[in-house]
Design an enzyme around this catalytic site. Structure first.
Site, PDB file in Angstrom:
ATOM      1  N   TYR A   3       0.605  -1.047   0.169  1.00  0.00           N
ATOM      2  CA  TYR A   3       0.125   0.107  -0.055  1.00  0.00           C
ATOM      3  C   TYR A   3       1.056   1.192   0.089  1.00  0.00           C
ATOM      4  O   TYR A   3       1.652   1.493   1.131  1.00  0.00           O
ATOM      5  CB  TYR A   3      -0.985   0.108   1.466  1.00  0.00           C
ATOM      6  N   LYS A  14     -12.241  -5.240   3.591  1.00  0.00           N
ATOM      7  CA  LYS A  14     -13.246  -5.507   4.645  1.00  0.00           C
ATOM      8  C   LYS A  14     -14.490  -6.215   4.221  1.00  0.00           C
ATOM      9  O   LYS A  14     -15.104  -6.890   4.729  1.00  0.00           O
ATOM     10  CB  LYS A  14     -13.399  -4.461   5.641  1.00  0.00           C
TER      11      LYS A  14
HETATM   12  P1  RFL Z   1     -22.573  -8.908  -4.112  1.00  0.00           P
HETATM   13  O1  RFL Z   1     -21.285  -9.326  -4.436  1.00  0.00           O
HETATM   14  O2  RFL Z   1     -22.840  -7.513  -4.499  1.00  0.00           O
HETATM   15  O3  RFL Z   1     -23.529  -9.679  -4.467  1.00  0.00           O
HETATM   16  C1  RFL Z   1     -25.109  -9.291  -4.689  1.00  0.00           C
HETATM   17  C2  RFL Z   1     -25.578 -10.229  -5.674  1.00  0.00           C
HETATM   18  O4  RFL Z   1     -27.127  -9.668  -5.920  1.00  0.00           O
HETATM   19  C3  RFL Z   1     -27.451  -9.511  -7.156  1.00  0.00           C
HETATM   20  N1  RFL Z   1     -28.702  -8.676  -7.162  1.00  0.00           N
HETATM   21  C4  RFL Z   1     -29.904  -9.028  -7.313  1.00  0.00           C
HETATM   22  N2  RFL Z   1     -30.350 -10.392  -7.514  1.00  0.00           N
HETATM   23  C5  RFL Z   1     -31.760 -10.266  -7.617  1.00  0.00           C
HETATM   24  N3  RFL Z   1     -32.663  -9.289  -7.530  1.00  0.00           N
HETATM   25  C6  RFL Z   1     -32.075  -7.920  -7.647  1.00  0.00           C
HETATM   26  N4  RFL Z   1     -33.006  -6.906  -7.578  1.00  0.00           N
HETATM   27  C7  RFL Z   1     -30.616  -7.882  -7.371  1.00  0.00           C
HETATM   28  N5  RFL Z   1     -29.639  -6.992  -7.303  1.00  0.00           N
HETATM   29  C8  RFL Z   1     -28.564  -7.303  -7.390  1.00  0.00           C
HETATM   30  C9  RFL Z   1     -26.358  -9.103  -7.670  1.00  0.00           C
HETATM   31  O5  RFL Z   1     -26.212  -9.311  -9.181  1.00  0.00           O
HETATM   32  C10 RFL Z   1     -25.023  -9.775  -7.142  1.00  0.00           C
HETATM   33  O6  RFL Z   1     -24.884 -11.032  -7.695  1.00  0.00           O
HETATM   34  O7  RFL Z   1     -22.931  -8.724  -2.556  1.00  0.00           O
HETATM   35  P2  RFL Z   1     -22.256  -9.718  -1.466  1.00  0.00           P
HETATM   36  O8  RFL Z   1     -22.814 -10.995  -1.801  1.00  0.00           O
HETATM   37  O9  RFL Z   1     -22.772  -8.966   0.066  1.00  0.00           O
HETATM   38  O10 RFL Z   1     -20.637  -9.644  -1.363  1.00  0.00           O
HETATM   39  C11 RFL Z   1     -20.081  -8.508  -1.005  1.00  0.00           C
HETATM   40  C12 RFL Z   1     -18.634  -8.295  -1.686  1.00  0.00           C
HETATM   41  O11 RFL Z   1     -18.942  -8.717  -3.096  1.00  0.00           O
HETATM   42  C13 RFL Z   1     -17.945  -7.057  -1.601  1.00  0.00           C
HETATM   43  O12 RFL Z   1     -18.057  -6.708  -0.147  1.00  0.00           O
HETATM   44  C14 RFL Z   1     -16.506  -7.183  -1.905  1.00  0.00           C
HETATM   45  O13 RFL Z   1     -16.362  -7.308  -3.300  1.00  0.00           O
HETATM   46  C15 RFL Z   1     -15.752  -5.927  -1.652  1.00  0.00           C
HETATM   47  N6  RFL Z   1     -14.578  -5.785  -1.988  1.00  0.00           N
HETATM   48  C16 RFL Z   1     -13.434  -6.290  -1.168  1.00  0.00           C
HETATM   49  N7  RFL Z   1     -13.712  -6.960  -0.046  1.00  0.00           N
HETATM   50  C17 RFL Z   1     -12.793  -7.606   0.688  1.00  0.00           C
HETATM   51  O14 RFL Z   1     -13.086  -8.213   1.788  1.00  0.00           O
HETATM   52  N8  RFL Z   1     -11.413  -7.646   0.459  1.00  0.00           N
HETATM   53  C18 RFL Z   1     -11.102  -7.060  -0.745  1.00  0.00           C
HETATM   54  O15 RFL Z   1      -9.784  -7.150  -1.158  1.00  0.00           O
HETATM   55  C19 RFL Z   1     -12.129  -6.373  -1.464  1.00  0.00           C
HETATM   56  N9  RFL Z   1     -11.589  -5.663  -2.649  1.00  0.00           N
HETATM   57  C20 RFL Z   1     -14.053  -5.163  -3.178  1.00  0.00           C
HETATM   58  C21 RFL Z   1     -12.772  -5.055  -3.310  1.00  0.00           C
HETATM   59  C22 RFL Z   1     -14.990  -4.696  -4.003  1.00  0.00           C
HETATM   60  C23 RFL Z   1     -14.482  -3.955  -4.992  1.00  0.00           C
HETATM   61  N10 RFL Z   1     -15.641  -3.493  -6.065  1.00  0.00           N
HETATM   62  C24 RFL Z   1     -15.500  -3.724  -7.411  1.00  0.00           C
HETATM   63  C25 RFL Z   1     -16.738  -3.055  -5.465  1.00  0.00           C
HETATM   64  C26 RFL Z   1     -12.154  -4.734  -4.481  1.00  0.00           C
HETATM   65  C27 RFL Z   1     -12.948  -3.760  -5.489  1.00  0.00           C
HETATM   66  C28 RFL Z   1     -12.521  -3.204  -6.747  1.00  0.00           C
HETATM   67  C1  PHB Z   2      -7.259  -7.150  -3.874  1.00  0.00           C
HETATM   68  O1  PHB Z   2      -6.507  -8.015  -4.094  1.00  0.00           O
HETATM   69  O2  PHB Z   2      -8.237  -7.142  -4.820  1.00  0.00           O
HETATM   70  C2  PHB Z   2      -7.454  -6.128  -2.763  1.00  0.00           C
HETATM   71  C3  PHB Z   2      -6.538  -6.517  -1.981  1.00  0.00           C
HETATM   72  C4  PHB Z   2      -6.405  -5.472  -0.710  1.00  0.00           C
HETATM   73  C5  PHB Z   2      -7.405  -4.446  -0.664  1.00  0.00           C
HETATM   74  C6  PHB Z   2      -8.067  -4.268  -1.671  1.00  0.00           C
HETATM   75  C7  PHB Z   2      -8.177  -5.304  -2.691  1.00  0.00           C
HETATM   76  O3  PHB Z   2      -7.236  -3.720   0.375  1.00  0.00           O
END
Ligand code: RFL
Ligand code: PHB
Length: 395
Positions: free
Chosen positions: A201, A296
């Site tokens: 980071y 997170k």
């Molecule tokens: P999701 O993954 O958004 O899944 C929700 C699902 O619901 C569907 N949906 C519907 N289905 C039916 N009817 C509707 N009206 C609907 N509306 C939506 C969607 O299509 C989807 O399939 O939520 P969930 O399951 O709560 O999971 C949460 C995680 O996906 C999210 O918190 C993480 O991805 C966040 N995040 C990270 N979290 C970590 O713990 N470590 C990380 O390193 C990390 N990096 C990230 C991230 C999120 C990122 N983005 C793109 C938001 C990095 C990025 C870039």
């Molecule tokens: C990732 O690998 O996508 C990633 C790792 C650490 C973070 C966020 C995203 O804080």
């Protein structure tokens, strides 16, 4: 049709909840508005807390994670001219795992489908009805265009930030706390061996940069950009040059390679409470969003779902209301802890906008914080126990 728990959303929250319920003999149906191919290809998180790994292991969905995931015992924090390692194991006795959310999702879909889980992909017009009565219902139009209705004992809103579940709860019942950050993350997935053994980071005058990974031949990297930036103005060359500049340190070189995916994500902290309205329970991003700096989001989703799954099983199988009644309050304790940590990491590592009247003051605070957290054992322990998710026990 009828089921015990209707689950809206087939992301990590919805899939894991159906797995936990199934392991305890509770039936569920999932409805998802995207196609299965879309959900399988979505690239997101990469860092899994040890407690979240334990939950996935306990419910039988972590075999490949244990084979292919990478255990990381520390992380690097950097600013121009200096790179420091925080040793998680030395500081707090725990590690994290680096394994893509895409892979966790794939593993869970395979296991759920092999188990006969009913998942409606590609639905539209999802709506939740009568959640404040004893007879909640979820209606939707299925992939063939037929109107469907699921009568359930409970509805789990696992449909992420843009879903319908949270909106089903009347505004008068909900309290929202929110912060929108004046920057965004440009993320790339690249076909190149990681240039580092652990995540970096980096704070740099041009903006934050970070180096993560997915395997020994795929890297994941991020750049702080203005929230109005469009991905079209970022050629691969421009991205790699910015990454190399922002992460430069003597004696170290960033390897570049072809990008497999690139996108820009806005950053916000958002908490909607309570996480329950009648027989509707929210879990994961449906209820709260954190900026990605603390890694997170996915971990909070896993912690919520473990708590919700256990509570639903306790009510459905043993008739006990106690855990369901405490679900929202108990889950929100971890939500706020992770919201604080993500906000703190984000504030420490991102350049404030040129227009911020407090910019020079904030820069001084950031450098002071970075020097403190990389030299004081107490401060390192604080970062390590938050990053690895060991401040609060998993439910
Ligand atoms: P999701 O993954 O958004 O899944 C929700 C699902 O619901 C569907 N949906 C519907 N289905 C039916 N009817 C509707 N009206 C609907 N509306 C939506 C969607 O299509 C989807 O399939 O939520 P969930 O399951 O709560 O999971 C949460 C995680 O996906 C999210 O918190 C993480 O991805 C966040 N995040 C990270 N979290 C970590 O713990 N470590 C990380 O390193 C990390 N990096 C990230 C991230 C999120 C990122 N983005 C793109 C938001 C990095 C990025 C870039
Ligand atoms: C990732 O690998 O996508 C990633 C790792 C650490 C973070 C966020 C995203 O804080």
């Amino acid at each position: 049709m009828r089921t015990q728990v209707a689950i809206v959303g087939s992301g990590p929250s919805g899939l894991l909840l159906s797995q936990i319920l199934a392991k305890h003999g509770v039936e569920s149906v999932i409805v998802e508005n995207r196609s299965k191919d879309y959900v399988l290809a979505r690239i997101r998180a990469g860092v899994i807390e040890h407690g979240a790994v334990d939950v996935l292991t306990q419910y039988g969905v972590a075999d490949r994670l244990h084979r292919e995931g990478m255990r990381h015992d520390g992380v690097y924090l950097q600013w121009p001219g200096e790179r420091h390692r925080i040793d998680f194991v030395e500081s707090c006795g725990h590690s994290v795992w680096v394994y893509g959310q895409t892979e966790i999702t794939k593993d869970m879909i395979e296991i759920r489908e092999a188990d006969g889980q009913q998942i409606f992909w590609d639905v539209s017009d999802t709506a939740i009805h009568d959640a404040d009565t004893d007879h909640p219902r979820v209606t939707f139009v299925d992939a063939d265009g037929s109107q469907q209705s699921i009568e359930a004992d409970y509805v789990a809103g696992c449909d992420g930030f843009h879903g319908v579940s949270r909106q089903t709860i009347p505004e008068s019942v909900r309290t929202v706390r929110e912060r929108v950050y004046p920057y965004a993350w440009l993320g790339i997935l690249a076909e190149v061996a990681p240039s580092t053994d652990e995540l970096i980071y980096a704070l740099h005058p041009d903006g934050f940069a970070m180096h993560s990974m997915r395997s020994d031949h795929v890297s994941r990297l991020y750049l702080q950009v203005h929230p109005d930036e469009v991905i079209e103005s970022w050629s691969d060359d421009r991205i790699w040059t910015a990454l190399s500049t922002r992460m430069a340190i003597d004696g170290w070189e960033l390897r570049s390679g072809p990008t497999l995916e690139k996108s820009i994500t806005p950053m916000r902290s958002f908490v909607s409470a309570p996480m329950r309205w009648g027989r509707l329970f929210l879990a994961g991003d449906a209820s709260h969003i954190v900026p990605p700096t603390g890694a997170k989001g996915l971990n909070l989703a896993i912690a919520d779902v473990k708590r919700l799954g256990t509570a639903l099983v306790s009510k459905i199988n043993d008739g006990s209301d106690a855990l369901l009644d405490r679900y929202s309050d108990d889950a929100l304790e971890r939500v706020w802890l992770s919201t604080h940590f993500s906000w703190w990491m984000t504030s420490m590592l991102h350049m404030p906008p040129d227009t911020d009247p407090d910019r020079e003051f904030l820069l001084q605070m950031q450098m002071t914080q970075l020097k403190y957290v990389t030299t004081s054992t107490a401060a390192m322990t604080g970062l390590a126990e938050n990053y690895t998710g060991s401040v609060l026990p998993y439910p």
